[in-house]
Design an enzyme around this catalytic site. Sequence first.
Site, PDB file in Angstrom:
ATOM      1  N   GLN A  37      -7.535   2.054   7.226  1.00  0.00           N
ATOM      2  CA  GLN A  37      -7.803   3.502   7.482  1.00  0.00           C
ATOM      3  C   GLN A  37      -9.068   3.827   7.107  1.00  0.00           C
ATOM      4  OE1 GLN A  37      -6.413   7.783   6.829  1.00  0.00           O
ATOM      5  NE2 GLN A  37      -5.082   6.556   7.425  1.00  0.00           N
ATOM      6  N   GLU A  40     -13.385   9.497   5.709  1.00  0.00           N
ATOM      7  CA  GLU A  40     -14.750  10.192   5.369  1.00  0.00           C
ATOM      8  C   GLU A  40     -14.605  11.486   5.783  1.00  0.00           C
ATOM      9  OE1 GLU A  40     -17.288   8.538   4.011  1.00  0.00           O
ATOM     10  OE2 GLU A  40     -16.580   6.514   3.974  1.00  0.00           O
ATOM     11  N   LYS A 137      -6.379  12.539  -4.186  1.00  0.00           N
ATOM     12  CA  LYS A 137      -6.288  13.404  -3.141  1.00  0.00           C
ATOM     13  C   LYS A 137      -5.751  14.910  -3.625  1.00  0.00           C
ATOM     14  CE  LYS A 137      -4.481  14.174   1.819  1.00  0.00           C
ATOM     15  NZ  LYS A 137      -3.691  13.800   2.701  1.00  0.00           N
ATOM     16  N   CYS A 436      30.022   8.175 -23.687  1.00  0.00           N
ATOM     17  CA  CYS A 436      28.750   7.286 -24.128  1.00  0.00           C
ATOM     18  C   CYS A 436      29.439   5.959 -24.509  1.00  0.00           C
ATOM     19  CB  CYS A 436      28.146   8.028 -25.219  1.00  0.00           C
ATOM     20  SG  CYS A 436      27.772   9.693 -25.091  1.00  0.00           S
TER      21      CYS A 436
END
Length: 522
Positions: A37, A40, A137, A436
Amino acid sequence: MIDYSLYLVTGRELLPQGQDYFDSLEQSLQGGVTVVQIREKNTDTREFLDIASKSKIICDRYNVPLIVNDRVDIALAVQATGVHIGQTDMPVSVARKLLPGGSVIGVSCNNLQELEKAITDGADYVGIGAVWSTSTKNLDKPVIGVRGVGELLQKLDGTPVKAVAIGGIKAQNLLRTLHGSVSTTNRALDGVAVVSEIVTSTRPREAAASLCKILSAFRNSGAILKAMRTRSEYNVESVLNGVIRIMACVREHNPLVHQITNNVSITQSANATIALGASPIMATTAQEMEDISRINEALLVNIGTLVSTAYEGMVLAGSCANAQKKPVVFDPVGVGASRFRKGAVNTLLNTWQASVIKGNAGELAALAGSNEVQSKGVDSIGSGFRDPVAFVRNVAQKERCVVVMSGKTDYISDGTNVAILSNGHELLGRITGSGCVAGSCIASYCAGAMNLAQGEDREGKLVLGDVFLGAIGGILALTISAELAAMREDVKGPGTFFPALIDELSMLSTRNIRERARIQIL
């Protein structure tokens, strides 16, 4: 048919100094990129057209489809395979009218509403994300995590729409992305979109090849844990035989069990581990995790005391254990008690894959987002689940691991099978850290299962059945030992019970397991 496996999104601004964009693109194709892809965002039309035209020539040379981000006009001008559209870009219906027949249209989706609209609008594929935080981004929507991807993928069942995960995907988190991004109906990703891992590399061919190798390994091996087994493969006799084999293996091989656990119960957990025949190491410092992951045979992560230094160790320890294909037992103690704990658990489970998740009803309800049972600190309150078998099976399917729901009756599921265990004694609930200790027992028996896996000509690959039996064995060892301890004349109450429990764990026999185990397999 497009192969979306390794989907490269370009970003010329990220190229290393001196690296030519077109050379980088060609090298990435040589390394195995299957779709490109071209993006721009800050380029004028003439320059974009020139870059897209030359990119198309290179992609054609390797028979790899070129998709243009956003710009339908550029896609038309260079005869690209299709376009990728964001939520604020041109509607799919308009793009479809402008593009020639057979053109591919992809849509970015971050949530269920966007995904449903993309399906309705007729998108050919969706880009789901961001999966991880990313610096390539500016994100205006939340990171959804790998487990969030799985939930969205379920909506694609029965549709021809393909799915690609995007956002911060790199070699070190690719396997986690692939394994975790699967729906409860086993709908998996069709590919992953990568930006910086390839574009910023000075050796893009090798970077792409490395990602392809991980993709191939995932598809060939079924990832960290093999697929769920069918219900017909288990019955009470086969389960008990498996547990007894694991118990013997633990005592023979003395496996090292790495435990990052509750400060309140470190001593109890260590003593229980030793009593079973395993060896504990209680290390929390992040700088040690990579080295320890090479020598241990199981990891227990318990968030009982969630301090920052231990949390950093938890994040790294789980990732290192995944990389070494070691079982990871996770105990989300008190996850429903605070938003901080919920956030921490979400981060941990998105960062690495658990092999076993153990919790009480309240903790698992908080993890699953159910309101049927509530948490009060580390305890559960309420009448319980209407259908505990279905609940624990569904959580196991969603988390793609074995789930143990502890309580008066213990429910254990691998997402298909459910074991119901009815052993135990009320004194377990009257001592600090019994939950635990249960995690330590499970981790010790999963370590034994790891040893058996390595000795059975399976290249050391752990399958889900191994940890299913390990979890059952760990719970049976603890609960049967508790019954035996409570019967002793020297046990007068909680104070004398725990030392007796350690004694009984160390003396637990095959006969004890066979005669006392109260177990159902559904």
